[in-house]
Each structure stands twice: as structure tokens, then as C-alpha cells.
Design an enzyme around this catalytic site. Structure first.
Site, mmCIF file in Angstrom:
data_model
loop_
_atom_site.group_PDB
_atom_site.id
_atom_site.type_symbol
_atom_site.label_atom_id
_atom_site.label_comp_id
_atom_site.label_asym_id
_atom_site.label_seq_id
_atom_site.Cartn_x
_atom_site.Cartn_y
_atom_site.Cartn_z
ATOM 1 N N GLU A 32 0.808 -1.220 0.000
ATOM 2 C CA GLU A 32 0.000 0.000 0.000
ATOM 3 C C GLU A 32 0.842 1.270 0.000
ATOM 4 O O GLU A 32 0.753 2.086 0.929
ATOM 5 C CB GLU A 32 -0.962 -0.001 1.192
ATOM 6 C CG GLU A 32 -1.995 -1.099 1.097
ATOM 7 C CD GLU A 32 -2.973 -1.104 2.260
ATOM 8 O OE1 GLU A 32 -2.682 -0.484 3.297
ATOM 9 O OE2 GLU A 32 -4.024 -1.755 2.125
ATOM 10 N N GLU A 49 -7.004 -7.661 -0.695
ATOM 11 C CA GLU A 49 -7.359 -7.596 0.730
ATOM 12 C C GLU A 49 -8.750 -7.017 0.891
ATOM 13 O O GLU A 49 -9.082 -6.011 0.252
ATOM 14 C CB GLU A 49 -6.424 -6.646 1.498
ATOM 15 C CG GLU A 49 -5.032 -7.132 1.738
ATOM 16 C CD GLU A 49 -4.245 -6.099 2.572
ATOM 17 O OE1 GLU A 49 -4.842 -5.384 3.398
ATOM 18 O OE2 GLU A 49 -3.028 -6.010 2.362
HETATM 19 C C1 GLA Z 1 -4.226 -2.694 5.062
HETATM 20 C C2 GLA Z 1 -2.905 -3.407 5.159
HETATM 21 C C3 GLA Z 1 -2.926 -4.621 6.025
HETATM 22 C C4 GLA Z 1 -3.802 -4.399 7.225
HETATM 23 C C5 GLA Z 1 -5.162 -4.034 6.747
HETATM 24 C C6 GLA Z 1 -6.225 -3.988 7.801
HETATM 25 O O1 GLA Z 1 -4.928 -3.006 3.931
HETATM 26 O O2 GLA Z 1 -2.330 -3.729 3.927
HETATM 27 O O3 GLA Z 1 -1.609 -4.899 6.421
HETATM 28 O O4 GLA Z 1 -3.261 -3.416 8.026
HETATM 29 O O5 GLA Z 1 -5.097 -2.782 6.118
HETATM 30 O O6 GLA Z 1 -6.192 -2.893 8.606
#
Ligand code: GLA
Length: 676
Positions: free
Chosen positions: A150, A309
Site C-alpha cells: 500500500e 485484501e
Molecule cells: C491494510 C494493510 C494490512 C492491514 C489491513 C487492515 O490493507 O495492507 O496490512 O493493516 O489494512 O487494517
């Protein structure tokens, strides 16, 4: 590119075995098989576990994890762990920590604390990436490389001196000469002229508003600086692990990440992957989800994309960790699949016992396998497997919305005519109005070619629009398209300078009007709009004094500062038309204008469907259709199959033959395979 190990719809999640005793790993793999997991993302936060001191690597545990997964038939999306360098690294290189606009340095102890312009960081990232690629580049479980995590959140821009020097190099590239930069930034205003490159700094804290063109370039630079780091890792992986696709998980959705230009980034990855977290408390949060998925599909262009995700239930970072209701997870997951995702993956496999995210839901919750969440996970694994035939099919859109991160960055700077007019809010509201009409929407860049494939293109406040964008939209309308432009669009060029002449400079000709004066409304003030034979509409926040020069008024203001003047107009142009909506309309108003504009565009609306019954269609290369019906309501809904691609088919989740009308129970999802 060797996409052959992405040969199924993906189902799985982030797997962090280093948080657990090794004895548990075989049990994990056993449960993964029980749930139908096809792929897991491994190693995202494992730098400290893999390189405990500079240049010393401890790969043994990861060897065993990958082998175990491979034996279990589970593919691996292997991460470079470059989002969290180890503590020893920061001790040696505190300058690699990012500095905020106020000059304060963020510290180690959470995650994502990175100055993307730091040489030390770049060297260390290359070292760990190289070591991983050399060791696992041809591992039989490896399906996908996952670079970093991210980019853009929780922090992107760093305002340190190394970043300042990097910014100056980037500016020299963009502008060529100092004279060109001075002109682009309008530095004659407030005496900001630069006589030497070294005088230029990041837009650090200033007593009052900083130069907006400088800030806009800084936002572009921050996205590009991180992209340089992504490219460096990607190129190394391509070299050392040839043929394996490389991704980095995006957060495409203005609700989630505001700092990355995903149009630019989408071109750089072999597979677009996205993370999406539901805004749990929002009433109709499935609309925001649909928008994120549609935007991700659009960023991927004509290639497939994957949801990497989302959550099985609650997330831990919202004010209230609202658990998903029974069936909600499946609706969320399958809504992404409907909108093009080649599977559905989660953060994370097993709920963590310790650390910041221990209250985040997981596929294996703290409650264990005798739980609702686990049972729904197992069911979803089976559902995704049952959808295998639709792999590679493409979502069919009815309309397009113009979206541009650069324009958003520009509009939300200070001292715009109204603090209340918000690009993101307008994009979300127009999108929701299209959703309410049961239209599936693509997103397009304002200069994108090929707009003609969409009968309707909506432009929610596009403050920054280049002359090329104006030209593109004019050609679209002239060629037979129906263009609907919303207020405060086409005002400035790429340097945040007002286009010459009256507003809206970039769109005057296409819209057949000028905006003589902006008329922002007082807090709470509303205005009314009326038109012959048309419903009365209400707007707040924004109105304009519009002077037509070819456009025909459809609605005019009946009160407020622009009373008596045109409010909504239509400009017939070539084979098509360009509509203009000069006020911030409410939900009903947007619906009324879009209903009229869709008729103009020749789009037939399906008004038999209740609100919040979501219908989306994917079509395969062989012409077979896959009709998704997601019932977000509390009542059974029925859908006329003949009106949506074919009266006969097979419902893939139940295996039932269906014909005529399809009944979808409250809260359920149905996917009908409609042979060509
Ligand atoms: C993000 C991150 C994960 C986790 C999620 C949930 O998408 O990539 O590592 O922290 O949020 O909070």
C-alpha cells in the site's frame, strides 16, 4: 508474463506465519485446504525476520513455509518486505525516517515510516529484494510478486533535505528551465520568483497559503518518487525471476488513499491488485465498495485485476469495529468479483494475538473454526470455486465517470471559492446516482482515448482540465456521445492557472456557455431549480451565474443569487450533446438530471429493480454472460433474465437451472451463467 500460476479465481489472504509457533503451520495449511484457499500473501512485514542484521539472512523459516504451502497445493504471492525496514536499519539511518510538513520526524515503531528519497533506504530495499528473488525466484509455489505494501498510506511525502534535492531534480525534468518553472508556478504573484534551483524547497509550513502550483507539483512528485522505488524493485524481480508477474497492492478509492496517481501506477504493474475496506458505519456502504471496484477495474485498463485484501468482518482502525452481518462478507466479496476481480482475498488468514491489529477480523478468527465467520469463509471458498467458468470474462459498463487524481489534488488546496464543494463528494454522489439507476460505470481519465464506447460520460467537478481534455470531451460529444458536466469544471490548466477568458475555459465551447460568476451559498442555504414540464430540484453549497451562448436552458434558478438564470443546460453539438449542471444538486436532483440525460443517450433504464438490488454482468470472450444479482435489501427480489442477457441459464452458486424470472432471497447473491 507467466500468469500460469494465476490460473484459478484466487481465494485466500495475508499469511503471517512468523507470528505463530511452527507447530501451527501444518494446521494452517490443513485449514486452508478445508476452506478452498488457492493463494496466500506471505512475507509482507518480514524484513526483520529475514535480515536480522545488515547482510545476514535467515531464510530457513520461509523455505519451510513455502515448501509446506506448495505441498498443500497453495500458491504464494510473495512480498518484498520493504514497507517496514528493521529497527537496526533506522538506528544506522535515522535520515530514512520521513519528516512531515512541520519539520517533525516520524519515528520507528509502527509501519510505513519511509522517506522515498533516501539512498540508504533504496540500497537496503534492493538488497533484501535481490536476496529474496535469488532464493525464491523459481520456487514452484510462487505465483506473484507483491512489492511493498500500500504505497501512499499511512504517509507518502517526506519534506526532508534529501527529498528537497530529489524534488528539484524532478522539477528540472518537468519544467526544463527556471524561467519555465517561474512561469508555471506564477511566481510573479507575491514576489516568489526563483533565481536559482537551490532556492526551491518542498512546500513546507508557510505563514499563509503556499503557492498552489508548487503544492500541486509536490503532490505529483510524491506519487512519482514512490513509483521510482516500486519500479526499481519490479525491474530487479523481472530480471531475477523472469516471467513471474509483479504487483503492489493499491488502495484505489478516494476514500482510502488520496496521494497516489493510480492512472500512472496502473500502467506499471503486471497485475492490478486492490485492497478495499468497507466504511462499516455508512448506511449504504456497498455503493462505496462498488465505486472502488469499478475504479480499480478502470485503472487496470483492459487487463484483469484482483482484490488482494478486504475483511471477513470488523476492521480495527475505524471508530467502531462493526462486525459484518451474516451474508455480508459474501456480498462484499462477490460484488468485487462481479465488477471484474479474479477472486477475493483477505487481510488476514489468522487473527493476530498481539500488535496493533489484534481486533481486526480474519479468516480464522479468535473464536476458532466453530464460528460463524469460519463457516462463512468455508462457504465462500466453495462459492468462488463454483464461479471458475467466469475467469477471464469482463464486466460490461453502461456509462463512464471522468476522474483525475491531479484535479482532485488541485481543487482541495486552500482558498477555493467554497470550502464546502468537495471533488470527492461530487464524484461519490454522481457515482451513487448512476448506481441508483442500476447502471454499471467505468472511470476514465479526462484525456483518455476511446470515450465513444460509452453512450454517457459524466464529469463530476473537474476543476483542473487541460485544453487537451476539453478537446477530448468536445470530440466525444460531437461524435454522438452524451456528456454531463457538473459545476466548477474546466477552470484551471495543469499549473493551476485559470484558463484565459471567462470560465470554464477548457469547456466553454463544448458546453456552449460561460460562467460569469461563481455563487457559493451560505452554510445551510438551498436554492430551487425549475423547468417546464420538469420536476423541481434543490441544490445547496454552490450555484453559478451562467450565460448561454448556444446551450439551451432546461432548468433555471427560481431563487438565490442566480435567480432567473440558467441552472441546467443542454448544448446540441454535432451528433451528440453536452449537458451542464451548474449547482450542487442533491440525490433526487442528480437522479432527475441523469434520468433525462440517459434518455438523451439512448440508455434504457431497468426501473423494475428495487434500490439496492445490484445487477452487474460479465461477458466472456466466447460471448457467454455471467449475471450477478446482489440483493442488499431485506426483501426477496426478482429479476427478469430475458431483459438482462438471456432468459435461460444455470445459477452457478446453487447449480439450479433457471428460466424467466430469477428470485434472489434477501441478502443473497446469485450468479447466472447465460450461454451465448
Ligand atoms: C491494510 C494493510 C494490512 C492491514 C489491513 C487492515 O490493507 O495492507 O496490512 O493493516 O489494512 O487494517
Amino acid at each position: 508474463m507467466r500468469m500460469d500460476r494465476l490460473d484459478r479465481l484466487a481465494f485466500g489472504g495475508d499469511y503471517n506465519p512468523e507470528q505463530w509457533p511452527e507447530e501451527l503451520w501444518p494446521e494452517d495449511v490443513k485449514l486452508m485446504r478445508e476452506a478452498g484457499v488457492t493463494m496466500v500473501s506471505v512475507g509482507i512485514f518480514s524484513w526483520a525476520a529475514l535480515e536480522p542484521s545488515e547482510g545476514t539472512f535467515t531464510f530457513g523459516w520461509l523455505d519451510r513455509v513455502l515448501d509446506l504451502l506448495h505441498e498443500g497445493g497453495i500458491r504464494v504471492d510473495l512480498a518484498t518486505p520493504t514497507v517496514v525496514p528493521p529497527a537496526w536499519f533506522y538506528r544506522a539511518h535515522p535520515e530514512a525516517l520521513p519528516t512531515n510538513r512541520e519539520g517533525v520526524r516520524w519515528e520507528f515503531g509502527s509501519r510505513g515510516a519511509i522517506c522515498h528519497s533516501s539512498d540508504a533506504y533504496q540500497r537496503a530495499a534492493v538488497r533484501i529484494t535481490r536476496a529474496l528473488a535469488e532464493r525464491y525466484g523459481d520456487h514452484p509455489a510462487l505465483a506473484l510478486w507483491h512489492v511493498h505494501n500500500e504505497y501512499g498510506v499511512p504517509v507518502l511525502a517526506c519534506y526532508c533535505d534529501a527529498s528537497a534535492a530529489h524534488f528539484r531534480r524532478w522539477l528540472a525534468d518537468r519544467h526544463g528551465t527556471l524561467d519555465a518553472l517561474n512561469s508555471a508556478w506564477g511566481t510573479a504573484f507575491w514576489g516568489q520568483r526563483y533565481g536559482d534551483w537551490e532556492e526551491i524547497q518542498p512546500p513546507r509550513l508557510t505563514p499563509t497559503v503556499a503557492n498552489p502550483a508548487q503544492r500541486l507539483d509536490w503532490a505529483r512528485f510524491a506519487s512519482d518518487a514512490a513509483l521510482e522505488n516500486f519500479r526499481r524493485e519490479r525491474d530487479l524481480l523481472h530480471e531475477l525471476s523472469p516471467g513471474t508477474p509483479v504487483t503492489t497492492n493499491f488502495m484505489v478509492s478516494p476514500t482510502q488513499c488520496d496521494s497516489i496517481d493510480y492512472w500512472a501506477w496502473g500502467r506499471e504493474v503486471d497485475l492490478v491488485t486492490n485492497d478495499h475496506y468497507l466504511v462499516a458505519e455508512e448506511d449504504r456502504n456497498h455503493v462505496n465498495l462498488a465505486m472502488a471496484a469499478d475504479m480499480t477495474r478502470s485503472v487496470a485498463g483492459d487487463k484483469p485485476w484482483l482484490l488482494l485484501e478486504h475483511s471477513t468482518s470488523a476492521v480495527n482502525w475505524q471508530p467502531r469495529g462493526i462486525a459484518k452481518r451474516p451474508g455480508e462478507m459474501a456480498r462484499n466479496s462477490l460484488a468485487h468479483v462481479a465488477r471484474g476481480s479474479e477472486g477475493a482475498m483477505f487481510f488476514q488468514w489468522r487473527a493476530s494475538r498481539a500488535g496493533a491489529e489484534k481486533f481486526h477480523s480474519a479468516m480464522v478468527p479468535h473464536a476458532g473454526t466453530d464460528s460463524r465467520v469460519w463457516r462463512e469463509v468455508v462457504q465462500l471458498g466453495a462459492d468462488i470455486a463454483a464461479l471458475a467458468p467466469l475467469r477471464g470474462s469482463r464486466t460490461v459498463a453502461d456509462a463512464a465517470v471522468v476522474w483525475d487524481w491531479e484535479s482532485w489534488w488541485a481543487q482541495r488546496l486552500e482558498w477555493r471559492p467554497s470550502d464546502d464543494l468537495d471533488t470527492r463528494e461530487r464524484a461519490e454522489s454522481w457515482y451513487a446516482a448512476l448506481y441508483d439507476l442500476h447502471l454499471t460505470t467505468d472511470f476514465v481519465h479526462p484525456e483518455a482515448p476511446g470515450l465513444a464506447r460509452h453512450p454517457l460520460v459524466v464529469v463530476p467537478s473537474l476543476y483542473l482540465a487541460t485544453a487537451a481534455a476539453g478537446e477530448n470531451l468536445r470530440r466525444y460529444a460531437e461524435g454522438g456521445g452524451t456528456l454531463v458536466v457538473s459545476c466548477f469544471s474546466g477552470i484551471v490548466d495543469a499549473d493551476d492557472a485559470v484558463h484565459p477568458g471567462p470560465h470554464p475555459g477548457a469547456l466553454r465551447d463544448v458546453l456552449g456557455l460561460t460562467v460569469e460568476e461563481f455563487q457559493p451559498l451560505r452554510a445551510g442555504e438551498t436554492v430551487r431549480l425549475a423547468g417546464t414540464g420538469r420536476p423541481e430540484l434543490t441544490a445547496d453549497v454552490w450555484a453559478e451565474t451562467v450565460v448561454t451562448s448556444g446551450a439551451e436552458p432546461l432548468w433555471h434558478y427560481t431563487d438565490g443569487p442566480a435567480a432567473g438564470g440558467p441552472a441546467v443546460t443542454r448544448h446540441a453539438l454535432g451528433e451528440g450533446a453536452a449537458w451542464y449542471v451548474s449547482a450542487r444538486l442533491d440525490r433526487e436532483g442528480l437522479g432527475a438530471v441523469l434520468t433525462a440525460a440517459t434518455a438523451d443517450a439512448g440508455i434504457g433504464l431497468h426501473d423494475d429493480l428495487p434500490t439496492d438490488v445490484e445487477v452487474v454482468r460479465r461477458v466472456g470472450a466466447n460471448g457467454d454472460g455471467y449475471l450477478f444479482v446482489l440483493n442488499h435489501t431485506a426483501a426477496e427480489a426478482t429479476v427478469d433474465l430475458a431483459a438482462r442477457g438471456g432468459a435461460h441459464g444455470t445459477e452457478l452458486l446453487t447449480g439450479a437451472r433457471v428460466t424467466g424470472r430469477l428470485a434472489v432471497p434477501a441478502g443473497a447473491v446469485r450468479v447466472v451463467h447465460q450461454p451465448e
